[in-house]
Motif scaffolding. Structure first.
Motif, PDB file in Angstrom:
ATOM      1  N   ARG A  80      11.684   2.598   5.882  1.00 42.18           N
ATOM      2  CA  ARG A  80      10.772   1.551   6.098  1.00 42.18           C
ATOM      3  C   ARG A  80      10.421  -0.035   6.008  1.00 42.18           C
ATOM      4  O   ARG A  80      10.370  -0.514   6.442  1.00 42.18           O
ATOM      5  CB  ARG A  80       9.010   2.074   5.629  1.00 42.18           C
ATOM      6  CG  ARG A  80       8.210   1.479   5.738  1.00 42.18           C
ATOM      7  CD  ARG A  80       7.741   1.022   7.302  1.00 42.18           C
ATOM      8  NE  ARG A  80       6.046   0.377   6.907  1.00 42.18           N
ATOM      9  CZ  ARG A  80       6.381  -0.112   8.228  1.00 42.18           C
ATOM     10  NH1 ARG A  80       6.823  -0.333   9.674  1.00 42.18           N
ATOM     11  NH2 ARG A  80       4.949  -0.661   8.291  1.00 42.18           N
TER      12      ARG A  80
ATOM     13  N   LEU B 107      10.065   5.225   1.078  1.00 44.56           N
ATOM     14  CA  LEU B 107      10.186   4.423   1.254  1.00 44.56           C
ATOM     15  C   LEU B 107      10.891   3.089   1.667  1.00 44.56           C
ATOM     16  O   LEU B 107      10.819   1.835   2.676  1.00 44.56           O
ATOM     17  CB  LEU B 107       9.774   3.372   0.117  1.00 44.56           C
ATOM     18  CG  LEU B 107       9.156   1.947  -0.402  1.00 44.56           C
ATOM     19  CD1 LEU B 107       7.956   2.008   0.781  1.00 44.56           C
ATOM     20  CD2 LEU B 107       8.195   1.130  -1.579  1.00 44.56           C
TER      21      LEU B 107
ATOM     22  N   SER C  21       1.052   3.955  -2.669  1.00 42.94           N
ATOM     23  CA  SER C  21       0.971   5.514  -2.677  1.00 42.94           C
ATOM     24  C   SER C  21       1.809   6.028  -2.878  1.00 42.94           C
ATOM     25  O   SER C  21       2.312   7.975  -3.029  1.00 42.94           O
ATOM     26  CB  SER C  21       0.444   5.707  -1.396  1.00 42.94           C
ATOM     27  OG  SER C  21       1.299   5.294  -0.651  1.00 42.94           O
TER      28      SER C  21
ATOM     29  N   TYR D 103       5.274   6.264  -1.275  1.00 41.33           N
ATOM     30  CA  TYR D 103       5.366   6.929  -0.066  1.00 41.33           C
ATOM     31  C   TYR D 103       7.028   7.250  -0.043  1.00 41.33           C
ATOM     32  O   TYR D 103       7.867   7.046  -1.112  1.00 41.33           O
ATOM     33  CB  TYR D 103       5.221   5.320   0.441  1.00 41.33           C
ATOM     34  CG  TYR D 103       5.757   5.965   2.479  1.00 41.33           C
ATOM     35  CD1 TYR D 103       4.795   6.844   2.988  1.00 41.33           C
ATOM     36  CD2 TYR D 103       6.249   5.483   2.651  1.00 41.33           C
ATOM     37  CE1 TYR D 103       5.250   7.449   4.622  1.00 41.33           C
ATOM     38  CE2 TYR D 103       7.103   5.968   4.177  1.00 41.33           C
ATOM     39  CZ  TYR D 103       5.988   7.056   5.227  1.00 41.33           C
ATOM     40  OH  TYR D 103       6.667   7.203   6.595  1.00 41.33           O
TER      41      TYR D 103
ATOM     42  N   SER E 245       0.863  -0.674   0.124  1.00 35.83           N
ATOM     43  CA  SER E 245      -0.024   0.080  -0.254  1.00 35.83           C
ATOM     44  C   SER E 245       1.377   0.840  -0.005  1.00 35.83           C
ATOM     45  O   SER E 245       0.367   2.090  -0.484  1.00 35.83           O
ATOM     46  CB  SER E 245      -1.047   0.138   1.248  1.00 35.83           C
ATOM     47  OG  SER E 245       0.155   0.296   2.047  1.00 35.83           O
ATOM     48  N   LEU E 246       1.929   1.470   0.783  1.00 34.46           N
ATOM     49  CA  LEU E 246       2.679   2.329   0.473  1.00 34.46           C
ATOM     50  C   LEU E 246       3.465   2.432  -0.475  1.00 34.46           C
ATOM     51  O   LEU E 246       3.674   3.801  -1.134  1.00 34.46           O
ATOM     52  CB  LEU E 246       3.913   2.298   2.058  1.00 34.46           C
ATOM     53  CG  LEU E 246       3.578   2.405   3.153  1.00 34.46           C
ATOM     54  CD1 LEU E 246       4.555   1.874   3.858  1.00 34.46           C
ATOM     55  CD2 LEU E 246       2.680   3.733   3.424  1.00 34.46           C
ATOM     56  N   TRP E 247       4.095   0.990  -1.395  1.00 34.46           N
ATOM     57  CA  TRP E 247       4.475   1.286  -2.522  1.00 34.46           C
ATOM     58  C   TRP E 247       2.968   2.396  -3.436  1.00 34.46           C
ATOM     59  O   TRP E 247       3.909   2.817  -4.675  1.00 34.46           O
ATOM     60  CB  TRP E 247       4.708  -0.296  -3.270  1.00 34.46           C
ATOM     61  CG  TRP E 247       5.713   0.221  -4.026  1.00 34.46           C
ATOM     62  CD1 TRP E 247       6.326   0.451  -4.549  1.00 34.46           C
ATOM     63  CD2 TRP E 247       4.681  -0.732  -5.429  1.00 34.46           C
ATOM     64  NE1 TRP E 247       7.064   0.223  -5.954  1.00 34.46           N
ATOM     65  CE2 TRP E 247       5.724   0.147  -6.283  1.00 34.46           C
ATOM     66  CE3 TRP E 247       3.185  -1.000  -6.269  1.00 34.46           C
ATOM     67  CZ2 TRP E 247       5.792  -0.390  -8.222  1.00 34.46           C
ATOM     68  CZ3 TRP E 247       2.995  -1.540  -6.798  1.00 34.46           C
ATOM     69  CH2 TRP E 247       4.430  -1.058  -8.057  1.00 34.46           C
TER      70      TRP E 247
END
Length: 55
Positions: free
Chosen positions: A30, A27, A22, A24, A18-20
């Motif tokens: 993270r 990253l 969006s 982010y 989900s971060l990738w």
């Protein structure tokens, strides 16, 4: 313990995807935190398994 480890892995993969998706901006940091968390979890599992095999 193994079920919790599997759940941790699944949740982390979903969060990373989900971060990738969006885009982010932080990253890489993270991902480093994820790798460290999984490494420490594997160590805890190994220690637990080792303690269970002691007489």
């Amino acid at each position: 313990m193994l079920a919790l480890f599997a759940l941790q892995g699944i949740v982390e993969i979903v969060i990373m995807l989900s971060l990738w998706a969006s885009c982010y901006p932080d990253l890489e940091h993270r991902l480093a935190s994820l790798a460290l968390g999984l490494f420490l979890s594997v160590n805890v599992l190994a220690l637990d398994c080792g303690l269970q095999t002691l007489p």
